[in-house]
Design a protein around this motif. Structure first.
Motif, PDB file in Angstrom:
ATOM      1  N   VAL A  37       0.853  -1.187   0.000  1.00 53.66           N
ATOM      2  CA  VAL A  37       0.000   0.000   0.000  1.00 53.66           C
ATOM      3  C   VAL A  37       0.886   1.233   0.000  1.00 53.66           C
ATOM      4  N   LEU A  38       0.659   2.138  -0.955  1.00 56.83           N
ATOM      5  CA  LEU A  38       1.480   3.328  -1.095  1.00 56.83           C
ATOM      6  C   LEU A  38       0.622   4.556  -1.370  1.00 56.83           C
ATOM      7  N   THR A  39       1.173   5.730  -1.075  1.00 52.01           N
ATOM      8  CA  THR A  39       0.540   6.965  -1.523  1.00 52.01           C
ATOM      9  C   THR A  39       0.897   7.181  -2.992  1.00 52.01           C
ATOM     10  N   ARG A  40       0.253   8.135  -3.620  1.00 48.35           N
ATOM     11  CA  ARG A  40       0.549   8.408  -5.030  1.00 48.35           C
ATOM     12  C   ARG A  40       2.000   8.835  -5.220  1.00 48.35           C
ATOM     13  N   PHE A  64      -4.701   0.530  -8.659  1.00 46.60           N
ATOM     14  CA  PHE A  64      -3.970  -0.724  -8.443  1.00 46.60           C
ATOM     15  C   PHE A  64      -3.129  -1.090  -9.657  1.00 46.60           C
ATOM     16  N   TYR A  65      -1.997  -1.705  -9.353  1.00 42.44           N
ATOM     17  CA  TYR A  65      -1.086  -2.267 -10.347  1.00 42.44           C
ATOM     18  C   TYR A  65      -0.939  -3.743 -10.011  1.00 42.44           C
ATOM     19  N   LEU A  66      -1.182  -4.608 -10.986  1.00 43.32           N
ATOM     20  CA  LEU A  66      -1.134  -6.046 -10.753  1.00 43.32           C
ATOM     21  C   LEU A  66      -0.221  -6.708 -11.770  1.00 43.32           C
ATOM     22  N   ASP A  67       0.720  -7.524 -11.273  1.00 47.43           N
ATOM     23  CA  ASP A  67       1.447  -8.448 -12.134  1.00 47.43           C
ATOM     24  C   ASP A  67       1.555  -9.778 -11.392  1.00 47.43           C
ATOM     25  N   GLN A  68       2.364 -10.678 -11.895  1.00 48.41           N
ATOM     26  CA  GLN A  68       2.430 -12.004 -11.280  1.00 48.41           C
ATOM     27  C   GLN A  68       3.144 -12.002  -9.938  1.00 48.41           C
ATOM     28  N   LEU A  93       0.816  -6.998  -6.001  1.00 44.59           N
ATOM     29  CA  LEU A  93      -0.347  -6.121  -6.144  1.00 44.59           C
ATOM     30  C   LEU A  93       0.000  -4.836  -5.418  1.00 44.59           C
ATOM     31  N   LEU A  94       0.134  -3.751  -6.154  1.00 44.51           N
ATOM     32  CA  LEU A  94       0.437  -2.443  -5.578  1.00 44.51           C
ATOM     33  C   LEU A  94      -0.846  -1.632  -5.517  1.00 44.51           C
ATOM     34  N   LEU A  95      -1.197  -1.190  -4.330  1.00 42.78           N
ATOM     35  CA  LEU A  95      -2.430  -0.434  -4.103  1.00 42.78           C
ATOM     36  C   LEU A  95      -2.061   0.999  -3.743  1.00 42.78           C
ATOM     37  N   VAL A  96      -2.683   1.945  -4.423  1.00 39.61           N
ATOM     38  CA  VAL A  96      -2.310   3.350  -4.300  1.00 39.61           C
ATOM     39  C   VAL A  96      -3.499   4.150  -3.795  1.00 39.61           C
ATOM     40  N   SER A  97      -3.315   4.795  -2.647  1.00 39.60           N
ATOM     41  CA  SER A  97      -4.372   5.630  -2.083  1.00 39.60           C
ATOM     42  C   SER A  97      -3.760   6.582  -1.068  1.00 39.60           C
ATOM     43  N   ASP A  98      -4.304   7.786  -0.985  1.00 36.10           N
ATOM     44  CA  ASP A  98      -3.794   8.765  -0.030  1.00 36.10           C
ATOM     45  C   ASP A  98      -4.599   8.810   1.256  1.00 36.10           C
ATOM     46  N   LEU A 108      -5.364 -16.972  -0.685  1.00 37.05           N
ATOM     47  CA  LEU A 108      -4.564 -15.748  -0.600  1.00 37.05           C
ATOM     48  C   LEU A 108      -3.069 -16.050  -0.753  1.00 37.05           C
ATOM     49  N   ARG A 109      -2.733 -16.568  -1.905  1.00 40.92           N
ATOM     50  CA  ARG A 109      -1.332 -16.861  -2.189  1.00 40.92           C
ATOM     51  C   ARG A 109      -0.833 -16.205  -3.471  1.00 40.92           C
ATOM     52  N   THR A 110      -1.712 -15.523  -4.198  1.00 45.49           N
ATOM     53  CA  THR A 110      -1.300 -14.845  -5.426  1.00 45.49           C
ATOM     54  C   THR A 110      -1.825 -13.404  -5.404  1.00 45.49           C
ATOM     55  N   PRO A 111      -1.155 -12.503  -6.122  1.00 47.63           N
ATOM     56  CA  PRO A 111      -1.649 -11.121  -6.192  1.00 47.63           C
ATOM     57  C   PRO A 111      -3.063 -11.021  -6.757  1.00 47.63           C
ATOM     58  N   ALA A 112      -3.402 -11.874  -7.729  1.00 43.39           N
ATOM     59  CA  ALA A 112      -4.752 -11.832  -8.293  1.00 43.39           C
ATOM     60  C   ALA A 112      -5.795 -12.203  -7.245  1.00 43.39           C
ATOM     61  N   GLN A 113      -5.488 -13.186  -6.401  1.00 51.26           N
ATOM     62  CA  GLN A 113      -6.416 -13.552  -5.328  1.00 51.26           C
ATOM     63  C   GLN A 113      -6.580 -12.398  -4.349  1.00 51.26           C
ATOM     64  N   ALA A 114      -5.495 -11.676  -4.075  1.00 47.80           N
ATOM     65  CA  ALA A 114      -5.584 -10.527  -3.173  1.00 47.80           C
ATOM     66  C   ALA A 114      -6.467  -9.439  -3.760  1.00 47.80           C
ATOM     67  N   LEU A 115      -6.373  -9.210  -5.069  1.00 48.33           N
ATOM     68  CA  LEU A 115      -7.237  -8.213  -5.710  1.00 48.33           C
ATOM     69  C   LEU A 115      -8.692  -8.652  -5.658  1.00 48.33           C
ATOM     70  N   PHE A 116      -8.952  -9.919  -5.904  1.00 46.60           N
ATOM     71  CA  PHE A 116     -10.322 -10.419  -5.795  1.00 46.60           C
ATOM     72  C   PHE A 116     -10.877 -10.183  -4.388  1.00 46.60           C
TER      73      PHE A 116
END
Length: 298
Positions: free
Chosen positions: A24-27, A83-87, A90-95, A114-122
Motif C-alpha cells: 500500500v502506497l501513496t501516489r 492498483f497495479y497487478l502483475d504475477q 499487487l500495488l495499491l495506491v491511495s492517499d 490468498l497466495r497470489t496477487p490476483a487472489q488478493a485483488l479479488f
C-alpha cells in the motif's frame, strides 16, 4: 505497508525475493518507487482525472482505478484507489486511510487461499461489497415504511416525503453506478488470458462480476420503487389541493414531465385511475433476498 501472501496478509518489510506480496502506497510514493513500471505515470494520472471504476489490461501488467462511495454519505463522499497487478505483486495506491481499513477486514475472512496477487485483488473487490445485501435490504425496509405511513390514511401527505424520495433516488443512482462499474471490472479481469492471472482467479472474477451485477439490479429496482412512491405522493397532493397549490410546496414550480428533476407525469395518473396503485408487487423483498442469500454468494 507491505504484506506477504502466505494464506493471509502477513505484514513484512521487505518481503523475501520471489514471494508474492501486496503493498500500500501513496501516489507520491508509488511514482517515486515504482515509476519505472508504468510509463508516463499513467496510473496516478488516471486517478487524478477519472472518478470511476475500471481495469485496463496490458502485456505485462493490469492497471485499474476504483472510486468507492461512502455508504454513510452516498452523494457526498467517496474515496479513490488505484492498483497495479502483475504475477509478483499487487500495488495499491491511495492517499487516505480507507484502504488499510479494508485490508484489515479481509484477513481471516477471505474466500481464497490468498497466495497470489490476483487472489488478493479479488478479496479486495469482494470486501468492497461484503454485506451490501443487508444494506440494500435496509434501504428497502425504509421505503416500505414510508409507503405504509402514507397509506394509513387515504388523504395522508407525510411532510418532507418528496425530499426523502428524491434523495433516495439519487443515492440509489450512485450505488447502482458503483455496482455496475465493479461488474465491468470483474468482467475485464476475467478476460485476462495472457498468463498474468491464473485460471482459478479468472473464474473468481467472473463470479464476482455476477454478484455485483445482481446488486446493480437490486439498486435499480429500489430506485424504481422510490419513483412509484413519489408518483403516489404527488397524486395525493393533487387530490388534497387540486385548485389551490400551496406556495410552500417544493414541487409547485417544477413541471411534472421534467425528468432531470426526477419528477413524473402525475397529471395522467388521476385520469387513468391509477393514482393509488403505485407499489411493487408483494414478495419483492423475499425474492430479492433469496436471490442474494448466502447460498448464492461467493
Amino acid at each position: 505497508m507491505q504484506y506477504i501472501l502466505n494464506g493471509g496478509l502477513t505484514p513484512a518489510q521487505p518481503p523475501e525475493t520471489g514471494t508474492p506480496y501486496v503493498e500500500v502506497l501513496t501516489r507520491n510514493d508509488f511514482d517515486a518507487r515504482y515509476g519505472d513500471l508504468v510509463q508516463d505515470s499513467l496510473l496516478t494520472r488516471s486517478m487524478e482525472h477519472e472518478q470511476h471504476c475500471k481495469a485496463d489490461l496490458y502485456r505485462r501488467y493490469v492497471l485499474g482505478t476504483l472510486h468507492v462511495p461512502d455508504k454513510k454519505e452516498l452523494r457526498r463522499r467517496a474515496w479513490d484507489c488505484g492498483f497495479y497487478l502483475d504475477q509478483e505483486r499487487l500495488l495499491l495506491v491511495s492517499d487516505g486511510p480507507e484502504l488499510e481499513t479494508l485490508l484489515h477486514a479481509i484477513d481471516g475472512r477471505q474466500i481464497t487461499a490468498l497466495r497470489t496477487p490476483a487472489q488478493a485483488l479479488f478479496e479486495l473487490l469482494e470486501a468492497m461489497i461484503r454485506g451490501d445485501e443487508d444494506f440494500t435490504d435496509a434501504f428497502e425496509d425504509e421505503l416500505e415504511r414510508r409507503e405504509a405511513d402514507m397509506n394509513d390514511s387515504v388523504h395522508a401527505v407525510p411532510p418532507d416525503l418528496d425530499r426523502y424520495l428524491m434523495r433516495a433516488r439519487r443515492e440509489l443512482m450512485v450505488l447502482g453506478r458503483f455496482y455496475k462499474q465493479l461488474s465491468q471490472v470483474g468482467d475485464r479481469l476475467a478476460e485476462c488470458t495472457n498468463g498474468l492471472i491464473e485460471r482459478e482467479s479468472l473464474d473468481l472474477f467472473r463470479l464476482f462480476s455476477h454478484r455485483a451485477e445482481r446488486l446493480h439490479a437490486d439498486a435499480a429496482a429500489l430506485r424504481e420503487y422510490a419513483l412509484q412512491i413519489l408518483d403516489l405522493y404527488q397524486s395525493r397532493i393533487n387530490v388534497a389541493e387540486p385548485d389551490h397549490p400551496d406556495s410552500d410546496d417544493p414541487l409547485r414550480d417544477f413541471h411534472a414531465a421534467d425528468a432531470d428533476r426526477r419528477l413524473v407525469r402525475h397529471e395522467f395518473l388521476r385520469h387513468a385511475g391509477t393514482a393509488h396503485a403505485a407499489r411493487l408487487p408483494r414478495g419483492f423483498a423475499s425474492r430479492r433476498r433469496s436471490r442474494c442469500g448466502r447460498a448464492d454468494r461467493l
